[in-house]
Scaffold this active site. Structure first.
Site, PDB file in Angstrom:
ATOM      1  N   GLU A 219      -5.167  -8.003 -11.353  1.00  0.00           N
ATOM      2  CA  GLU A 219      -3.934  -7.440 -11.900  1.00  0.00           C
ATOM      3  C   GLU A 219      -3.363  -6.353 -11.020  1.00  0.00           C
ATOM      4  OE1 GLU A 219      -1.373  -4.714 -14.267  1.00  0.00           O
ATOM      5  OE2 GLU A 219      -3.256  -4.252 -13.264  1.00  0.00           O
TER       6      GLU A 219
ATOM      7  N   ASP B 150     -10.166  -5.891 -13.229  1.00  0.00           N
ATOM      8  CA  ASP B 150     -10.197  -5.277 -11.896  1.00  0.00           C
ATOM      9  C   ASP B 150      -9.687  -3.848 -11.944  1.00  0.00           C
ATOM     10  OD1 ASP B 150      -7.586  -6.297 -12.434  1.00  0.00           O
ATOM     11  OD2 ASP B 150      -7.076  -6.147 -10.318  1.00  0.00           O
TER      12      ASP B 150
END
Length: 371
Positions: free
Chosen positions: A133, A74
């Site tokens: 994350e 991400d």
């Protein structure tokens, strides 16, 4: 347009651009996770597993040791910096620009490329591509695996592809946030003597922070610098009232040799006499540089990239491996100072060099620059 399965076995720099061009802002990783899963499923030497938008691929060759290579897929939100583009600097350095080029799709592309290419590494390897994350810790895909599928991420050494500009950063500091609260008594500000000003009482909290001397702690051959400082102050009710409460939020970054209990005890000692509430606490990770497997990794990587290992002052997901007793290091392309920046960019040769270094170590090959 070439797809990830088409590119995964070709040039790692082209693959980096393709991975970046699949937008995957936190919470929207599904399309990239699907593409990664499809790319890895095409390689028979890998067992591919999936939990949500986290994809795990691993070899099962019966080797005596296992290495985990992990990276988050991400990114923070895109800001007119996708699709990617290339530029050449005045000194001839070719750079790839775009969201995720540094944090951390360069590292993801290196792992994806090598997962496909290394059919018979000298150790078994688990490749982890995880979601969420960049947001709240309780959503973190790697943390979810540690809780739900700890066997998927067990190993003897973990390499996290966070940007380190191609160097090795061992372990990470722990982090603690706490609220230091002072209280007073309200009154009209025109009659301030009738109250007690909580903001004024916070002066002592700030004085202790100003006088605080950060420690330097050697852990496994690396020197970690600790820090303790104020990151926010709030207080006040109205512009004509004496405030009855003031809260100073502090952040303590502590060496990985210190336990979370020890970190909390230290902060409470510093602010003895004040009301202290810990709001966030995560332990660090030791680099484990004395482990023979880590020593070999350092030797192989520095033979390609040069330099010497340094400490990771910030907190990264290597700490999650520490929870499992696995030594962990950070190693990946990209200048961490450019992470999340609108001008995020990575030198193309740095991506290739990181791939060459990691490949040389995992395959037991003579190290060479490039890939």
């Amino acid at each position: 347009m070439a797809t990830l399965p088409d590119l995964v076995s070709t040039d790692v720099a082209e693959l980096t651009a393709a991975v970046c061009d699949v937008a995957s802002v936190s919470g929207e990783e599904g399309t990239l996770a699907d593409a990664i899963e499809a790319a890895l499923a095409a390689h028979g030497h890998l067992e591919v597993l999936r939990d949500g938008d986290t994809v795990v691929a691993r070899t099962r060759l019966g080797r005596d040791r296992r290495v985990v290579v992990a990276g988050h897929i991400d990114t923070v939100p895109v800001k007119d910096n996708l699709p990617t583009w290339r530029r050449t600097t005045a000194d001839g350095t070719e750079e790839l620009w775009g969201r995720g080029a540094v944090d951390m799709k360069g590292g993801v592309a290196v792992a994806l490329h090598l997962a496909a290419a290394l059919t018979a590494p000298r150790w078994d390897v688990t490749w982890v591509f995880y979601d969420h994350e960049e947001v709240e810790a309780d959503l973190n895909g790697l943390g979810r695996l540690v809780r739900v599928h700890p066997d998927w991420v067990r190993g003897d050494l973990a390499v996290l592809g966070e940007p380190t500009a191609g160097g090795i950063e061992g372990g990470c500091n722990g982090t603690l946030r706490a609220e230091v609260r002072t209280t007073g008594r309200t009154a009209h500000s025109a009659r301030a003597w009738r109250g007690e000003n909580a903001i004024h009482k916070a002066a002592e909290v700030l004085a202790r922070l100003s006088a605080y001397e950060a420690g330097e702690v050697e852990v496994d051959g690396l020197v970690y610098r600790e820090s303790l400082g104020a990151v926010a102050v709030r207080g006040g009710i109205a512009m004509n009232m004496v405030p009855d409460e003031c809260v100073v939020t502090v952040n303590y970054r502590f060496a990985p040799s210190r336990s979370t209990a020890g970190a909390e005890a230290h902060v409470r000692e510093v602010f003895d006499g004040f009301d202290v509430t810990v709001t966030d606490l995560a332990g660090g990770a030791r680099p484990g540089l004395d482990d023979p497997l880590v020593t070999g990794f350092v030797a192989a990587v520095t033979a390609v990239t040069g330099g010497v290992p340094g400490p990771k002052y910030g907190w990264t997901d290597v700490a999650r491996f520490a929870e499992l007793g696995v030594p962990a290091v950070n190693f990946g392309p990209g200048d961490p100072m450019l992470a999340h920046a609108d001008d995020e960019r990575v030198p193309v040769d740095q991506v290739r060099t990181c791939a060459a270094a990691l490949r040389a170590w995992l395959a037991g090959e003579a190290p060479e620059r490039g890939d």
